[in-house]
Design an enzyme around this catalytic site. Sequence first.
Site, PDB file in Angstrom:
ATOM      1  N   ARG A  39       0.483  -0.964  -0.075  1.00 31.73           N
ATOM      2  CA  ARG A  39       0.152   0.132  -0.097  1.00 31.73           C
ATOM      3  C   ARG A  39       1.051   0.927  -0.138  1.00 31.73           C
ATOM      4  NH1 ARG A  39      -5.065  -0.822   3.755  1.00 31.73           N
ATOM      5  NH2 ARG A  39      -5.174  -2.811   4.057  1.00 31.73           N
TER       6      ARG A  39
ATOM      7  N   ASP B 215      -6.049  -8.041 -11.224  1.00 34.85           N
ATOM      8  CA  ASP B 215      -4.649  -8.294 -10.507  1.00 34.85           C
ATOM      9  C   ASP B 215      -3.739  -8.977 -11.487  1.00 34.85           C
ATOM     10  OD1 ASP B 215      -5.293  -8.855  -8.206  1.00 34.85           O
ATOM     11  OD2 ASP B 215      -5.584 -11.392  -7.926  1.00 34.85           O
TER      12      ASP B 215
ATOM     13  N   HIS C 211      -8.879  -6.228  -4.148  1.00 35.62           N
ATOM     14  CA  HIS C 211      -8.712  -7.322  -4.141  1.00 35.62           C
ATOM     15  C   HIS C 211      -9.436  -7.083  -6.130  1.00 35.62           C
ATOM     16  CE1 HIS C 211      -6.985  -9.998  -1.214  1.00 35.62           C
ATOM     17  NE2 HIS C 211      -8.210  -9.634  -0.594  1.00 35.62           N
TER      18      HIS C 211
END
Length: 393
Positions: free
Chosen positions: A98, A169, A139
Amino acid sequence: MNAGLSAAAKTGPLTGLKVIEMAGLGPVPLAGLMLSEMGAQLLRIERTGTSELLSLPDEYNIDRHGRALLRLDLKRREGTDLLLRLAEKADMLLEGFRPGVMERLGLGPETVLARNPALIYGRLTGFGQDGPLAGRAGHDITYLAYSGVLHAIGHVGSRPVPPLNLVADYGGGAMMLIAGVLAALFQRSRTGKGEVIDAAMVDGASMLALPLHALMAAGLWSDKRGANLLDSGAPFYDTYETSDGLHIAIGCLEPQFFAEFARLLPLDGRFASGQYDKALWPPMRAAIADRIRQKPRDDWDRLFAQTDACVAPVLSLHEAKHHPHNRARNASVATGAFERPAPAPRFSSSQPTLATMPGNEDLSPSAILARFGFAKAEIDGLVKSGLLTDNDN
């Protein structure tokens, strides 16, 4: 294809490139693995005191394949100092934390680039380095929801369907990160200067949907799920159940391909001549579904196999490995008991290095640091200090 080679013997177009990968899950490790198979020397930094969310046997743990592994205590100043020294000798650094995590460790871009101005610093997050959601967890499904892409996937009248975790992703994340760092590598070849890449999965997923935005702006795409040409709205671009409970995929968009499909199915002449008449789509879908249910999947496959009707059997992951086309292209390779997709893409003048489990050289801090020019006496001292752990796999 070269398997199990030491770092010095790797092959591929990125041979000689040194990449530091900060350990994480999902897209950053896949990006690292692909760079490794293109020839780059990967060093994965794993922080002491942390454990993996998914604990796989070493043989199947692709997040660690094709890399040297160094467990390092980054809570100690000596640990960050050591990583900065490694970064001085590296070409790239990849991280997927992050925003702010690397800065708090004393390893943010400004600090690292001050030590190595030519370094390419690749950052991958869900929401990017700034903005009101930057610090939020998420996610693949989260980023798809915010990008609008998830809304577009599914059948009419049904809920959105997550496309595994392939789009945000890996497509919007890993692939965009790779594109960014390789573009920066080319830029460095001209300027000698490094670059910081801010890759965000929500941005990448949105970029992948750019053609849909263009169609929508032109009035050729509806912002409704299951109502368009490529989202199962068209009966000739969808999947159908066969008599044995399996499925075939139909994708005959072009009139000449649809004509071949209609001839072989066969399909009533009014449908064959009215492919793009949306008023015919509901009865056309019903007619196709009824006909497809009359035979098993593999019978349909044999019927359409040598045609351009764009009909394919929906294979399971296991079946796909053994399809004749995939076998002819050696699309699956084995490393021990692990059969996996072969490295991609392919290059005409160099062979990829298949990423396998790290050998002793890639687990030994002494061997790893020696590659980065550290003297033996200093290496022994670092190991004895507990800063890093010898042969911790």
